[in-house]
Each structure stands twice: as C-alpha cells, then as structure tokens.
Write an enzyme that holds these catalytic residues in place. Structure first.
Site, PDB file in Angstrom:
ATOM      1  N   SER A 263       0.823  -1.209   0.000  1.00  0.00           N
ATOM      2  CA  SER A 263       0.000   0.000   0.000  1.00  0.00           C
ATOM      3  C   SER A 263       0.866   1.272   0.000  1.00  0.00           C
ATOM      4  O   SER A 263       1.725   1.409  -0.853  1.00  0.00           O
ATOM      5  CB  SER A 263      -0.939  -0.075   1.204  1.00  0.00           C
ATOM      6  OG  SER A 263      -2.091   0.653   0.929  1.00  0.00           O
ATOM      7  N   HIS A 404      -7.696  -5.866   0.258  1.00  0.00           N
ATOM      8  CA  HIS A 404      -6.461  -5.094   0.405  1.00  0.00           C
ATOM      9  C   HIS A 404      -5.687  -5.583   1.627  1.00  0.00           C
ATOM     10  O   HIS A 404      -6.102  -5.381   2.764  1.00  0.00           O
ATOM     11  CB  HIS A 404      -6.870  -3.623   0.601  1.00  0.00           C
ATOM     12  CG  HIS A 404      -5.720  -2.670   0.637  1.00  0.00           C
ATOM     13  ND1 HIS A 404      -4.886  -2.456  -0.442  1.00  0.00           N
ATOM     14  CD2 HIS A 404      -5.273  -1.853   1.626  1.00  0.00           C
ATOM     15  CE1 HIS A 404      -3.992  -1.540  -0.111  1.00  0.00           C
ATOM     16  NE2 HIS A 404      -4.200  -1.156   1.129  1.00  0.00           N
TER      17      HIS A 404
HETATM   18  C1  GTR Z   1      -5.460   4.392   1.778  1.00  0.00           C
HETATM   19  C2  GTR Z   1      -4.926   5.221   0.665  1.00  0.00           C
HETATM   20  C3  GTR Z   1      -4.173   4.343  -0.290  1.00  0.00           C
HETATM   21  C4  GTR Z   1      -3.266   3.362   0.394  1.00  0.00           C
HETATM   22  C5  GTR Z   1      -3.771   2.891   1.728  1.00  0.00           C
HETATM   23  C6  GTR Z   1      -2.749   2.255   2.670  1.00  0.00           C
HETATM   24  O1  GTR Z   1      -6.285   5.065   2.641  1.00  0.00           O
HETATM   25  O2  GTR Z   1      -6.003   5.845   0.039  1.00  0.00           O
HETATM   26  O3  GTR Z   1      -3.490   5.151  -1.221  1.00  0.00           O
HETATM   27  O4  GTR Z   1      -1.997   3.887   0.516  1.00  0.00           O
HETATM   28  O5  GTR Z   1      -4.365   3.888   2.464  1.00  0.00           O
HETATM   29  O6  GTR Z   1      -1.596   2.641   2.737  1.00  0.00           O
HETATM   30  O7  GTR Z   1      -3.164   1.369   3.405  1.00  0.00           O
END
Ligand code: GTR
Length: 422
Positions: A263, A404
C-alpha cells in the site's frame, strides 16, 4: 457577522468538495474516461529511445527528474548514519532456525537526533543471506510473536483494538500484524527479513515538525518547499539508509536485497527502487495511486483524492495535478520502468478496487517496453491474468482473490520470484 458568513461559505465549499470527491470515484470499468499515456521510449523532446545507452544516459535521468520535481519531491541534503547501536543478538530465534538482531541507526544534525530501529531475522542456513527489506505499519514488535522484540517508543496511529493508546504501543500490541509476516516461511526458504517501523523516519501525519524533514530546514522553515520531499520520499530515503547499513553487515548479501512494501509502503518501495539502484529487486503489493497504478486512468483513488486525504505524502508540486492528470508529463508505468533491468513484481487484489488492479497491471505492461529494449522479458502476459494465476518474467504480476492486504499467498509468490533471480 463576517466570521459567520465565512464559516458558512467554508462549509458550503467543504460539503461540495466532499460531494465532488464522492461523485468522482469511478469503480466501474465502463465509466473510465479516455486517457492518453506518454510513451516511455519517447523523449520529452520528441526523439525516440532506440538503445540501452540512450535509455540509461538520457531518458532514465530525465524521467527520474520529472518524478522528483513533480511527484515525490527531492531530498534536500545529505545525512549519513552517525551511529549504529546493536541492542541484542540471538543465535536461537524462531525455534533455532534463525539469528535475530536488533539495532538502531542514529542520525544527528546540530541538536537534533533521530533513531531508526531495525529488526532482522536471518536464516542460520546461510552465511550471507539474501533479504527482504520492508517497512511495517505499527512497529517491529507487531510483526512476529517473539517477546524479545523491543516495543517501539515512536508515535503510532491510535488503535485501541491492538493496544495503541495515546499514540503509544503497549504489550498488547505484540504480534498484532503477524498475519502479514510469515517469518518462518521466509526463513525456511533461505531468506532473511529486515523490517523497520516507517514512523521512526517520519510519523505518518500532516506535520513536518517531527520526522527527518526538519533536519534540513533553513531558518524559519516549517515544512518542505514545493519541490522538496513529502513523506513517501522521506520514507524511501530511510530505506536507502538501511541499505547503507546492510552493505556493511557481513551476514547479509547486500547484492540481493529485495525492497518490498504494501500500500503506501508499496509506493515507498517503488520510489526507493527508482532512486537507489542498489536494491536488486522491487516488490509492490497493492500500492495503488501514486504507486504502481496509472494516474491518468481515472479509477478508484485519484490524484486529487490522495492529495486531499494525505497532503503530506507527495511534494507540493503534485497538487497541480489534482483533477488535472492530463498535464502530468509522466505516468506510473514510467516509474516502474526506472526499476529496469532489475526484477520487479507488481501485485493487486481483486477486492481492492481502490488501488485499481487493472491500472496496476497496465502500468507493468507498458513498463515492459524498457525491459524489452534491454533484451529482457518484461511482463510475460499482454492481457490481464486470471485471478490467482501469477505470471513471472523479469516483471511479475498477480491479482489474487481477497481484499487489500499482504497475505501468505502474496509472500509465496515473492519467494518464488526471488528464487528465480537470487
Ligand atoms: C489508503 C490510501 C491508499 C493506500 C492505503 C494504505 O487510505 O487511500 O493510497 O496507501 O491507504 O496505505 O493502506
């Protein structure tokens, strides 16, 4: 009265802005507007790149400069490790399979000092181990169930469900991220794991008074200038300093360091790989917007959304591209191309539309032109592979089922990929 009017106007603007953001999120392929990508092998002056020499001597530095100036920001100065303190070592970690080492890198300038804690597990089966280097999100103690790991004393985002209260971790925070770190599998496969809490380098909040950035301020400066680093570039800088240390550690094969991140830390790993060619392999796990995903393809998180939610991640110049991606002279496939000829793995998840899996795939696909120019196979598949069907050329890619996250399945592919090259 004036104040009330202002407050009213502000809230109207704020509400309409929030509404605009919501309305803008596209998560249906049919609604993606048309876009045009710059060709990675066309120079900014219009010429074509036809040789490795022109790529390395002209095009690569020009692309790197654009990303530095317009997206991530430049590192304003040089600062080396001033001290290394080894806290403890053990030859009997992970049921006797691994060596453990915990140390701090210290950075000093004037009366400022910063401490970066490093946790290493190295396989006992190797004299000099290839390693995965990866930041973690909430402290080294969260990565693995081992009471010997030092608890971080750095600022950590509050999360009472894992014992993080008043921005400090507690005993209850131990091993709370261990599902993301299959340390035993990594060690058994013959790799080491080197991990650092990213907040040691710069706490992840829109405040530039508490991380590494302030070490370079001129008088009265309180945040980086428009073309200077945001937090992603600062975190990447931190990975390079860890690499400085790894080059001196005799138990590590520093020619075989795979930098990996999930991420926001995937965005960080990519920028580290682009700016520091000592990283022999780069792995982006669901890095999304500002990472592997194309910016000009409007799907999921966009430049405007990310700059609004996380105003400290990119450089000030990047704000120019809020809802204005077509003005960008680069896109993220060109970032990926900066990793060539080194192996690069990009991973997405089916349930992570926010990170735009297809945009991540396309980016890897278009970066392949540079690998091919260098006589290598880029991404072996021209079409997006099926879910849970990884493809591995010098660029690897998978989209796995699920949400995710950084999972055992992801790690299994990264180990396979590392086995292919290391
Ligand atoms: C989210 C963000 C993403 C990603 C994520 C993370 O809120 O929108 O770009 O980086 O966080 O790092 O878990």
């Amino acid at each position: 009265m004036k104040a009330i009017l202002f407050a009213l106007l502000f809230s109207v603007l704020f509400v309409s802005e929030t509404f605009a953001q919501k309305r803008n999120v596209i998560d249906d392929e049919a609604n993606v507007p048309e876009y045009k990508l710059p060709d990675v092998l066309t120079r900014f002056n219009g010429g074509k790149v036809k040789s490795a020499k022109v790529w390395f001597n002209k095009q690569r530095p020009e692309i790197l400069k654009k990303f530095t100036d317009e997206v991530y920001g430049k590192v304003p100065g040089k600062l080396d490790i001033s001290d290394v303190k080894v806290w403890e070592t053990s030859d009997d970690a992970i049921n006797g399979l691994a060596k453990r080492k915990q140390l701090s890198l210290f950075f000093k300038k004037g009366d400022r000092s910063l401490e970066v804690n490093v946790l290493m597990y190295l396989p006992k089966s190797q004299q000099k181990a290839p390693v995965f280097l990866a930041y973690n999100f909430s402290g080294n103690h969260a990565v693995y169930n081992d009471p010997n790991i030092r608890l971080t004393e750095s600022w950590v985002n509050n999360d009472p469900s894992v014992g993080i209260i008043n921005n400090q971790v507690t005993e209850q925070s131990r091993a709370t991220a261990s599902n993301r770190w299959p340390v035993e599998e990594i060690i058994k496969a013959g790799y080491g794991l080197v991990t650092v809490y990213y907040g040691d380098v710069d706490p992840d909040k829109n405040d530039f008074s508490d991380g590494i950035e302030q070490f370079f301020y001129q008088e009265n400066q309180t945040r980086p200038k428009y073309d200077e680093w945001g937090s992603i570039a600062a975190w990447s800088w931190g990975l390079s300093r860890v690499m400085d240390y790894l080059e001196k550690d005799e138990q590590v094969d520093s020619k075989k360091v795979a930098v990996l991140g999930h991420s926001r830390l995937g965005k960080t790993a990519l920028w580290a790989g682009a700016t520091d060619q000592r990283f022999a392999m780069v792995i982006s796990n669901e890095s999304g917007c500002g990472g592997a995903a194309l910016s000009k393809r409007i799907f999921g998180e966009t430049v405007q959304i990310i700059n609004t939610s996380f105003p400290h991640w990119f450089c000030g110049n990047f704000l120019k591209y809020n809802n204005n991606e077509e003005e960008l002279q680069v896109d993220q496939h060109m970032l990926l191309a900066l990793i060539a000829p080194r192996p690069l793995y990009v991973a997405s998840a089916e349930g992570d539309k926010w990170a735009d899996p297809r945009g991540e795939f396309l980016s890897a696909k278009y970066a392949s032109a540079v690998y091919e120019l260098l006589g290598l196979e880029g991404l072996p598949s021209k079409v997006m592979p099926e879910v849970n069907h990884p493809v591995m050329g010098t660029i690897g890619y998978h989209i796995r089922s699920g949400k995710h996250d950084l999972t055992l399945y992801d790690w299994q592919q990264y180990i396979k990929f590392a086995d292919k090259f290391f």
